[in-house]
Structures are given as structure tokens and as C-alpha cells.
Design a protein around this motif. Structure first.
Motif, PDB file in Angstrom:
ATOM      1  N   ASP A  68     -76.040  51.196 -75.269  1.00  0.00           N
ATOM      2  CA  ASP A  68     -75.176  50.238 -74.561  1.00  0.00           C
ATOM      3  C   ASP A  68     -74.402  50.924 -73.446  1.00  0.00           C
ATOM      4  OD1 ASP A  68     -76.090  48.300 -76.275  1.00  0.00           O
ATOM      5  OD2 ASP A  68     -74.370  48.409 -77.628  1.00  0.00           O
ATOM      6  N   LEU A  69     -73.893  52.119 -73.747  1.00  0.00           N
ATOM      7  CA  LEU A  69     -73.143  52.857 -72.731  1.00  0.00           C
ATOM      8  C   LEU A  69     -74.047  53.217 -71.552  1.00  0.00           C
ATOM      9  CD1 LEU A  69     -70.660  54.340 -71.695  1.00  0.00           C
ATOM     10  CD2 LEU A  69     -71.320  56.305 -73.089  1.00  0.00           C
ATOM     11  N   ALA A  70     -75.288  53.660 -71.861  1.00  0.00           N
ATOM     12  CA  ALA A  70     -76.219  54.006 -70.782  1.00  0.00           C
ATOM     13  C   ALA A  70     -76.552  52.789 -69.933  1.00  0.00           C
ATOM     14  CB  ALA A  70     -77.488  54.613 -71.373  1.00  0.00           C
ATOM     15  N   GLN A  71     -76.743  51.618 -70.589  1.00  0.00           N
ATOM     16  CA  GLN A  71     -77.023  50.403 -69.820  1.00  0.00           C
ATOM     17  C   GLN A  71     -75.838  49.998 -68.956  1.00  0.00           C
ATOM     18  OE1 GLN A  71     -78.172  47.622 -72.871  1.00  0.00           O
ATOM     19  NE2 GLN A  71     -80.301  48.330 -72.939  1.00  0.00           N
ATOM     20  N   GLU A  72     -74.621  50.157 -69.475  1.00  0.00           N
ATOM     21  CA  GLU A  72     -73.446  49.857 -68.661  1.00  0.00           C
ATOM     22  C   GLU A  72     -73.334  50.832 -67.492  1.00  0.00           C
ATOM     23  OE1 GLU A  72     -69.852  49.586 -70.816  1.00  0.00           O
ATOM     24  OE2 GLU A  72     -70.483  47.894 -72.050  1.00  0.00           O
ATOM     25  N   MET A  73     -73.731  52.074 -67.723  1.00  0.00           N
ATOM     26  CA  MET A  73     -73.695  53.061 -66.646  1.00  0.00           C
ATOM     27  C   MET A  73     -74.671  52.685 -65.543  1.00  0.00           C
ATOM     28  SD  MET A  73     -73.401  56.482 -69.027  1.00  0.00           S
ATOM     29  CE  MET A  73     -73.833  57.633 -67.742  1.00  0.00           C
ATOM     30  N   THR A  74     -75.833  52.096 -65.919  1.00  0.00           N
ATOM     31  CA  THR A  74     -76.777  51.653 -64.887  1.00  0.00           C
ATOM     32  C   THR A  74     -76.218  50.503 -64.065  1.00  0.00           C
ATOM     33  OG1 THR A  74     -77.862  50.108 -66.431  1.00  0.00           O
ATOM     34  CG2 THR A  74     -78.749  52.352 -66.299  1.00  0.00           C
ATOM     35  N   ARG A  75     -75.255  49.748 -64.651  1.00  0.00           N
ATOM     36  CA  ARG A  75     -74.625  48.662 -63.914  1.00  0.00           C
ATOM     37  C   ARG A  75     -73.359  49.115 -63.194  1.00  0.00           C
ATOM     38  NH1 ARG A  75     -76.005  45.946 -68.827  1.00  0.00           N
ATOM     39  NH2 ARG A  75     -73.858  46.170 -69.588  1.00  0.00           N
ATOM     40  N   GLY A  76     -73.081  50.423 -63.260  1.00  0.00           N
ATOM     41  CA  GLY A  76     -71.938  50.955 -62.537  1.00  0.00           C
ATOM     42  C   GLY A  76     -70.630  50.916 -63.296  1.00  0.00           C
ATOM     43  N   VAL A  77     -70.687  50.670 -64.625  1.00  0.00           N
ATOM     44  CA  VAL A  77     -69.475  50.650 -65.449  1.00  0.00           C
ATOM     45  C   VAL A  77     -69.401  51.974 -66.202  1.00  0.00           C
ATOM     46  CG1 VAL A  77     -68.227  49.478 -67.303  1.00  0.00           C
ATOM     47  CG2 VAL A  77     -69.608  48.158 -65.692  1.00  0.00           C
ATOM     48  N   PHE A  78     -68.355  52.740 -65.956  1.00  0.00           N
ATOM     49  CA  PHE A  78     -68.240  54.065 -66.560  1.00  0.00           C
ATOM     50  C   PHE A  78     -66.966  54.220 -67.380  1.00  0.00           C
ATOM     51  CE2 PHE A  78     -70.736  54.434 -62.693  1.00  0.00           C
ATOM     52  CZ  PHE A  78     -71.857  55.117 -63.143  1.00  0.00           C
TER      53      PHE A  78
END
Length: 590
Positions: A202-212
């Protein structure tokens, strides 16, 4: 079909557990069966060897005693077996009570030959004489070194197989219980593994959307904990790096947006990478949505410049005129990543005004030269005959001197106008601001030009319009410079108004501004030429006689003076009906 790690782990646990329990069950069943059969054979053998000593007399031809009979019966009951006593010829001489029908039977040679050699024989399986599988144990009966017979004991395997089957059922039940327990344990273990993995995913997918902003909770110190810490560190570093990149991008966008030049970037594959609003405005392509804008929408010379820079890798400069009266200077530079050419960027500068000013400078020099040459040539042409004595007639001499007298003031006015214009453009013209009544200025100028207008048969009028009749109309300005503007307007009006015409100087005042207009009933100005009347050395009517030509600088000087007063000039005209020149300046607060 997508199969989750959790499912694969559970299936793996079940498979390993089933295979392990199955193999263990088969091995245990086989070993237990062998063990029970072996123990049964040992039991039969030990009991048979004990009985052999008692029944030796029978195989030697003596009758079966009661004691021997009871031993056989007890052995049969104890072992749940058929007991046969066979002599050396294979004849069954005695049996237990349940096998009396077999007495007198002679065994085949292959059935007793091995035991007659003095070897204890054990067998498992079907026998032709019994319907069920049997465990057979044959014990030789020896007297001295001679085998006189054998004791055969047959016991059904069903007793052993029942025990084995019962044990197998117990093992199967235990295996099922172990399978359920192991699956529950595996389910919990898989959750402990897949839970953190799902959080990391989930964290990696959020990172792909620019959420860190999120972080993975780390609750263990194993490999999963190390992986979670590594992903958290990666997210933190990416967030910092992207923040730095965003900051740099914002700086770049602020710089690019803040400059007046247009910027266009494209890749070597001719894909549009960047274009700022200034470039879209300069190229007049702002109507095309940015997401639909392509490199092919740019003017062809710019496309050629992109291709040339991408081919040569060198800085190129090109002047482009995509529209009338518009000149753009394009600077093309390559974009390199390390040593690889990945694209090019073009900087667009609007040099139209510079070109126009350069042309105006050239025109100004040419016009000044021409305007100065005309009176100087005229003066020289009439002075030389006077000096060399060519003209001796007194009347002619006076006419020549009169012409020289007229040209000298004209030359002086031209020089004065040029100096005034130079001072305006350099900002060095002195303007003394003071409160003055614009009505008095108009009346003063009207008095100056009144005699000239009367001599030409022109009616010179003045009109004043104000919210309060008779009040002062005060402005903050330089009286001499504003009078110079009105003088220029009236001089032009008198020059181009025929006898019988009317010139009107009007003043319109409101609470915030003052409008002064000079209108005439002359020949007027063509609409095409009206926008240029304020330019230097521009003369609207080039067909008029020389006497009606001015220096061409009066209106340009007037515009500069009014603009220095915080106002603006205007002009309107209809050919054949006259023209109106005027200015608007702020009204002073009283």
C-alpha cells in the motif's frame, strides 16, 4: 489469475502438512504392521518351541497322550491358531480341536520340505487350505540331530490387521487434528507475514501516486522489520528528494514565468516537453489547450531550428517573423544529459520594438538630414548669387534676402523642435509643475492666434464646459509647455483650414479630469494615416504645398509633454469634414 502470497502460504502449509502426515502415517502403519506381525511370529515361535518337547513322542509313532492333547488345545486357544503336528512324511498326525478335519492330511513336499531341513519357517499370506490370509510358523521337531517332524501353527492375520486399522484410524484422527491446528497456526503466521507486506505494498502504491507521508509500522526485528525500515527510509528520502525537485521546479517555473522571453523545449524525438505562457502569447497559440499542443503547431522556421540544433548540437540564432510587424529572435541551444543529446530549447525574444526603434532611428536621421538640408540648400542657393554678384537687380536681391530670412527661422524652429524631442526622450526636459487655470491658458493662446485667423478669414472660437459655471478649472502643470501643445494644435489647424472655416478650442471639465480639444473644418486626415500622426516627422498630407509643411515634430513633442503631465493625447478625423486634436490631463484637487 492473481494468487496472493497469503493463499500460497496457506496452500503450502496444507500441502506440507498433508504430505508429512501422509508419509508419516504410511510409514508408521507399515512399521506397526511389520512389528505386530513380527511379534505374532515370535510369539508363535516361542510357544511352538515349548510345545515341541511335549509332542516329540507323537512324531515317533507313539499315541497322542491326554497331556499332549491338552497342550495343543490350550496353545490353539491361547494363540487363536490352528495347530498341526506333522511327521517327517508330511502326514498330519494330530491337530487342535478346531482342526480335526485336517488329521490324516498329507502335506505337499513344498509345504514342509524347508522345515524338515531343520529351519524355522515363517510365512504371511493366503494358503490354499484356508480362505483368509494366515501367518504360518513351522517349528521343526528334532531328536538328536534328526528331524522327525514339525509343528505347524496357522493364525489369521485379521487380528493384526484389525489392530493396525484401529491404529490407522487413530493416526488419521490425530493427523486431521494436527492439520487443523497447523492450518490455524499457518493462517496466523501468514497474517504476520502478509500483513506487513500488504502495508508495504500500500505504501509503495501511494508512493507511485506521489504520497510520501505514510510510514510502515515496524513491530519485529526480523527480515520483514528490516525491509519495513528500508522502505520507510526510502519513502523519507524520496519525499525529501521530490520536495527538493519540486522546490527547484517551482524556482525554475517562477524564473521562466517571470521573464519576458518565451521558452520552448523539445526532445530529439520532436516531442514538446515545455512551453511557457510567454511563448504561447508570442506565437499566438494560446487558444490551443496545453495538453493538445504539439510541436507541429509551431511555425515552420522554429521546427527547422529545433531539427538543426538537434542535428548539429550547436547553439543557433534565427530571426523569425511569424506575423506582420512581428519579429522574434530565437536562440536554440542543445539539452545534454551527460554526453548524450536528449533535446533542445529555444529562447524567444520579441525584437519587434527594437527593430521598430532601429527603423525609427534610421528614419529620424534620414528625416533630420532631409529637413536640415532643405532650408540650408535654399539659403545657400540664394546667398551664393548675392555674394558672387550674379544678381545685381535690387528688387531681385530683396526677394532673395526675403527668402533667406524666411528659411532661417524655419531652420531655427526645426533645431528647437529636435532639441525638445531629444530632451523628452532622454527625460531631461524641465517641467515646472504649478497650479494654473486652463481657461486662462486657452484664452491666452486664442489671443495669440486671433490675428492670424482673422487674416485668413477663419473664425476662431472657444468653448468651456464645467459642472459649475464660472468656476476655475485648475490643473497641475507647466504653463509654457501646455501652451506649446495648444500652439502646435492651433498652428496645424490654421495651416490646413481654408478661408471661411471654423476652429474651435473647447474645454470640458469633470471632477477628476480636463479635456482640451482643437477642432477645425479643414480637409481632414485619412483614417489609415490617423494612427501615425503622433510619430516623428510624419506628415499626413504629402501633396500639400511647401508653405503648409511643418517640421513633422510638433505632434510628437506634444504627445511627450502631455504624457509627462500624466495624461494622454487623441485625434479624430473625417476626410473632408475636418480633424480634432486634443489631450486629457488630471484635474487638480481644490
Amino acid at each position: 489469475m492473481k494468487v496472493s502470497i497469503r493463499t500460497r502460504l496457506i496452500v503450502s502449509y496444507i500441502t506440507v502438512t498433508v504430505l508429512s502426515l501422509g508419509v508419516l502415517g504410511v510409514l508408521f502403519s507399515s512399521m506397526l504392521s511389520d512389528y505386530l506381525f513380527t511379534e505374532q511370529e515370535k510369539l508363535l515361535l516361542s510357544r511352538g518351541q515349548a510345545v515341541v518337547e511335549i509332542v516329540k513322542d507323537v512324531v515317533q509313532g507313539r499315541p497322542l497322550t491326554f497331556q499332549a492333547r491338552m497342550v495343543l488345545e490350550n496353545l490353539s486357544d491361547f494363540l487363536q491358531a490352528h495347530v498341526w503336528l506333522v511327521d517327517r512324511s508330511g502326514l498330519v498326525v494330530a491337530t487342535s480341536s478346531g482342526s480335526t478335519e485336517w488329521e490324516g492330511l498329507r502335506l505337499d513336499a513344498h509345504e514342509f520340505s524347508e522345515v524338515m531341513n531343520g529351519t524355522v519357517v515363517t510365512r504371511r499370506g493366503r494358503s490354499g487350505r484356508f480362505k483368509t490370509p494366515m501367518v504360518t510358523v513351522a517349528v521343526p521337531i528334532t531328536v538328536g540331530n534328526q528331524v522327525l517332524g514339525a509343528l505347524f501353527m496357522y493364525t489369521p492375520v485379521s487380528a493384526v490387521t484389525q489392530t493396525v486399522d484401529h491404529v490407522r484410524r487413530l493416526v488419521f484422527a490425530a493427523a486431521l487434528f494436527a492439520l487443523v491446528v497447523s492450518n490455524l497456526v499457518g493462517l496466523g503466521l501468514s497474517r504476520s507475514i502478509t500483513g506487513p507486506l500488504r502495508a508495504m505494498t500500500d505504501l509503495a502504491q501511494e508512493m507511485t501516486r506521489g504520497v510520501f507521508g505514510r510510514r510502515v509500522p515496524v513491530d519485529t526485528q526480523d527480515e520483514l522489520g528490516e525491509l519495513g525500515e528500508a522502505i520507510n527510509l526510502l519513502a523519507e528520502n524520496l519525499e525529501k528528494s521530490l520536495a527538493d525537485l519540486q522546490e527547484e521546479r517551482d524556482k525554475f517555473q517562477s524564473i521562466v514565468s517571470g521573464i519576458d522571453e518565451g521558452v520552448i523545449a523539445a526532445s530529439t524525438e520532436e516531442q514538446l516537453l515545455w512551453i511557457n505562457s510567454q511563448a504561447r502569447e508570442l506565437l499566438r497559440i494560446g487558444h490551443i489547450p496545453l495538453e493538445k499542443l504539439k510541436l507541429d503547431d509551431l511555425p515552420v522556421p522554429l521546427l527547422d531550428l529545433f531539427r538543426k540544433v538537434s542535428t548539429t548540437g550547436q547553439v543557433e540564432v534565427l530571426d523569425v517573423s511569424p506575423f506582420p510587424m512581428v519579429v522574434l529572435r530565437a536562440y536554440g541551444s542543445p539539452i545534454r544529459r551527460r554526453d548524450e543529446l536528449v533535446g533542445s530549447v529555444i529562447l524567444l525574444q520579441d525584437v519587434s520594438e527594437a527593430r521598430r526603434l532601429e527603423n525609427m532611428r534610421r528614419d529620424f536621421l534620414a528625416n533630420v538630414t532631409h529637413e536640415l538640408r532643405t532650408p540650408l540648400t535654399s539659403i545657400r542657393g540664394f546667398v551664393e548669387p548675392l555674394l558672387d554678384g550674379t544678381v545685381s537687380d535690387e528688387k531681385t536681391r530683396e526677394r532673395y534676402l526675403g527668402i533667406v530670412r524666411d528659411e532661417a527661422p524655419r531652420l531655427s524652429r526645426l533645431i528647437d523642435d529636435i532639441l525638445d524631442l531629444a530632451k523628452l526622450e532622454s527625460g531631461s526636459m524641465s517641467i515646472a509643475f504649478d497650479l494654473l487655470d486652463i481657461r486662462e491658458l486657452v484664452f491666452r493662446v486664442q489671443n495669440v492666434f486671433g490675428p492670424q485667423a482673422a487674416n485668413k478669414g477663419i473664425d476662431l472660437r472657444s468653448e468651456v464646459t464645467s459642472p459649475k459655471e464660472g468656476e476655475e478649472i485648475l490643473v497641475l502643470g507647466d504653463s509654457d509647455r501646455l501652451q506649446q501643445v495648444l500652439t502646435n494644435f492651433l498652428d496645424n489647424a490654421l495651416r490646413y483650414t481654408e478661408s471661411g472655416g471654423v476652429i474651435t478650442v473647447s474645454v470640458e471639465a469633470s471632477d477628476t479630469r480636463v479635456i482640451v480639444k482643437v477642432s477645425d473644418t479643414g480637409s481632414g486626415i485619412d483614417p489609415e494615416e490617423l494612427p501615425y500622426v503622433w510619430e516623428r516627422f510624419y506628415k499626413a498630407d504629402k501633396s500639400r504645398e511647401k508653405s503648409k509643411k511643418g517640421t513633422g515634430l510638433g505632434l510628437a513633442i506634444s504627445r511627450g509633454i502631455i504624457e509627462n503631465h500624466g495624461g494622454e493625447v487623441f485625434a479624430t478625423s473625417k476626410p473632408g469634414e475636418g480633424a480634432t486634436f486634443g489631450f486629457v490631463i488630471p484635474r487638480a484637487e481644490t
